[in-house]
Design an enzyme around this catalytic site. Structure first.
Site, PDB file in Angstrom:
ATOM      1  N   GLN A 202      43.054 -59.350 -39.491  1.00 26.06           N
ATOM      2  CA  GLN A 202      41.964 -59.214 -38.526  1.00 26.06           C
ATOM      3  C   GLN A 202      41.606 -60.570 -37.893  1.00 26.06           C
ATOM      4  OE1 GLN A 202      42.045 -57.630 -41.468  1.00 26.06           O
ATOM      5  NE2 GLN A 202      40.719 -55.834 -41.569  1.00 26.06           N
ATOM      6  N   ASP A 243      30.126 -56.165 -45.231  1.00 22.45           N
ATOM      7  CA  ASP A 243      30.127 -54.708 -45.103  1.00 22.45           C
ATOM      8  C   ASP A 243      29.014 -54.068 -45.916  1.00 22.45           C
ATOM      9  OD1 ASP A 243      33.040 -55.875 -44.962  1.00 22.45           O
ATOM     10  OD2 ASP A 243      32.989 -54.061 -43.733  1.00 22.45           O
TER      11      ASP A 243
HETATM   12  C1  LIG Z   1      30.455 -57.365 -39.076  1.00 21.59           C
HETATM   13  S1  LIG Z   1      31.234 -56.389 -40.248  1.00 21.59           S
HETATM   14  C2  LIG Z   1      32.774 -57.182 -40.317  1.00 21.59           C
HETATM   15  C3  LIG Z   1      33.490 -56.933 -41.589  1.00 21.59           C
HETATM   16  O1  LIG Z   1      34.254 -55.717 -41.525  1.00 21.59           O
HETATM   17  C4  LIG Z   1      35.608 -56.041 -41.807  1.00 21.59           C
HETATM   18  O2  LIG Z   1      36.269 -55.084 -42.530  1.00 21.59           O
HETATM   19  P1  LIG Z   1      37.296 -54.084 -41.773  1.00 21.59           P
HETATM   20  O3  LIG Z   1      38.026 -54.873 -40.724  1.00 21.59           O
HETATM   21  O4  LIG Z   1      38.195 -53.583 -42.900  1.00 21.59           O
HETATM   22  O5  LIG Z   1      36.419 -52.993 -41.204  1.00 21.59           O
HETATM   23  C5  LIG Z   1      35.511 -57.324 -42.601  1.00 21.59           C
HETATM   24  O6  LIG Z   1      35.105 -57.069 -43.923  1.00 21.59           O
HETATM   25  C6  LIG Z   1      34.471 -58.034 -41.820  1.00 21.59           C
HETATM   26  O7  LIG Z   1      33.901 -59.133 -42.409  1.00 21.59           O
END
Ligand SMILES: CSC[C@H]1O[C@H](OP(=O)(O)O)[C@H](O)[C@@H]1O
Length: 368
Positions: A202, A243
């Site tokens: 990400q 999260d």
């Molecule tokens: C602002 S919440 C962002 C948070 O969500 C991501 O998880 P995912 O990409 O698996 O939905 C990640 O934990 C980020 O820090």
């Protein structure tokens, strides 16, 4: 934020008034594709398959998923069916359950005939509230960056972030990136160390993409690099997203966050977590013990997708056939390793007293 000079949000109600547009984040950074969600099932699949991801954006998508469901079947049974289909899409980000609770609270008491219109209205409110909250996080986090900049006049403030807690993880502005965008817009010299964030990358695919499109200086680094940078004074502070924050201040975030927090603690680097209040879960008293950690498909670890030299997108396997794989999507950083929680109501100590004092209304909803 900006994409090639044009302002975008990550999700929006389309001009037809009922379908939902969203950036397909699985296609970034190589392709910019807009998806159109036209059913509750579309919304559930978009969350499950990470077409949309990031705790606040998951909540916003679920809210519109409920609105799409009410167009299909606004009966009590339809309302329950939609809630049940959406709530299981992903287990860790509390924003999903929060948004669904908000929608059900707004819809259950009213005449089914009125539910579709009311659902879109409430979903729109949740979306606009997210943007406003993130603007608040931006202002409160900016003070931290300004304080560091004041101590090193003319020099760059180096921020490390993990995963994507950018505008792509929310409706707009982001959480961890909100102070960074505001600092950049205010002319403060800021640079971001972007953890690539295996296995779904990400950071490399999303954070780097959005910072680049907004003109924010950044450097993508392998996940294992942050500790070295901290040892050599190359990180002024770390800001990550989350999260779910437990009542005791423990922070659940993308896998690897805990290791960054340990390195920051060992090197005296301030470690901040940015979050909107819907991410606080007062029903959880011990984050390490109680927050459910999603385990995703091993394919996310064994395979990687990228662009070939001649421009084709290819997926390749990087792990031997037959080697077992574990893919824990999150970990929990204990409150003792967190310098502060950057919220829309200020920068708080990571403990129950500070969270309860700042957000008493969240305690009531957690009880339901
Ligand atoms: C602002 S919440 C962002 C948070 O969500 C991501 O998880 P995912 O990409 O698996 O939905 C990640 O934990 C980020 O820090």
């Amino acid at each position: 934020m900006k994409v090639d000079g044009k302002h975008f949000r990550s999700i929006w109600r389309e001009r037809d008034g009922w379908s939902v547009g969203a950036i397909d984040q699985r296609r970034l950074p190589h392709e910019f594709v807009i998806a159109r969600l036209t059913s509750c099932e579309d919304a559930a699949v978009a969350i499950r398959d990470m077409l949309v991801r990031g705790a606040p954006l998951i909540g916003a998508t679920a809210a519109y998923g409920m609105a799409l469901a009410m167009r299909e079947d606004s009966s009590d049974a339809g309302l329950k069916r939609a809630y049940d289909a959406l709530v299981v899409a992903r287990p860790t980000a509390i924003n999903l359950k929060w948004a669904l609770h908000e929608m059900r609270t707004a819809l259950a008491p009213i005449d089914p005939v009125e539910r579709a219109e009311a659902a879109y209205a409430r979903a729109d409110e949740i979306v606009e509230q997210d943007v406003e909250i993130n603007r608040g996080i931006a202002g409160n986090g900016l003070e931290l960056i300004e304080a560091i900049a004041a101590k090193k006049p003319g020099e760059v403030v180096n921020v490390l972030t993990h995963c994507n807690a950018g505008w792509l993880a929310t409706v707009d502005w982001g959480t961890a990136t909100a102070p960074i965008y505001l600092a950049h817009e205010r002319g403060i010299k800021v640079h971001v160390w972007v953890d690539e964030t295996r296995p779904r990358n990400q950071g490399a695919s999303l954070t780097a993409w959005e910072l680049g499109h907004h003109g924010v200086p950044h450097t993508v680094i392998p996940d294992n690099t942050g500790g070295h940078l901290m040892q050599h004074g190359m990180v002024d502070l770390a800001i990550v997203g989350t999260d779910r924050v437990a009542a005791n201040g423990d922070v659940c975030n993308k896998i690897g966050t805990y290791l960054k927090a340990l390195a920051a603690h060992d090197n005296g680097v301030p470690f901040y977590v940015a979050l909107p209040s819907p991410t606080i879960d007062f029903a959880v008293h011990d984050g390490i013990r109680d927050i459910p950690i999603e385990q995703r498909s091993g394919v996310e670890v064994t395979d990687m997708t990228g662009r070939t030299a001649d421009g084709r997108l290819e997926t390749v396997r990087i792990v031997p056939e037959g080697s077992p794989v574990a893919n824990y999507a999150f970990d929990v950083t204990p409150a003792r390793l967190v310098t502060g929680l950057i919220t829309e109501r200020g920068v708080l100590k990571p403990d129950r007293a500070a969270l309860a004092a700042a957000f008493p209304e969240r305690i009531a909803t957690a009880a339901k």
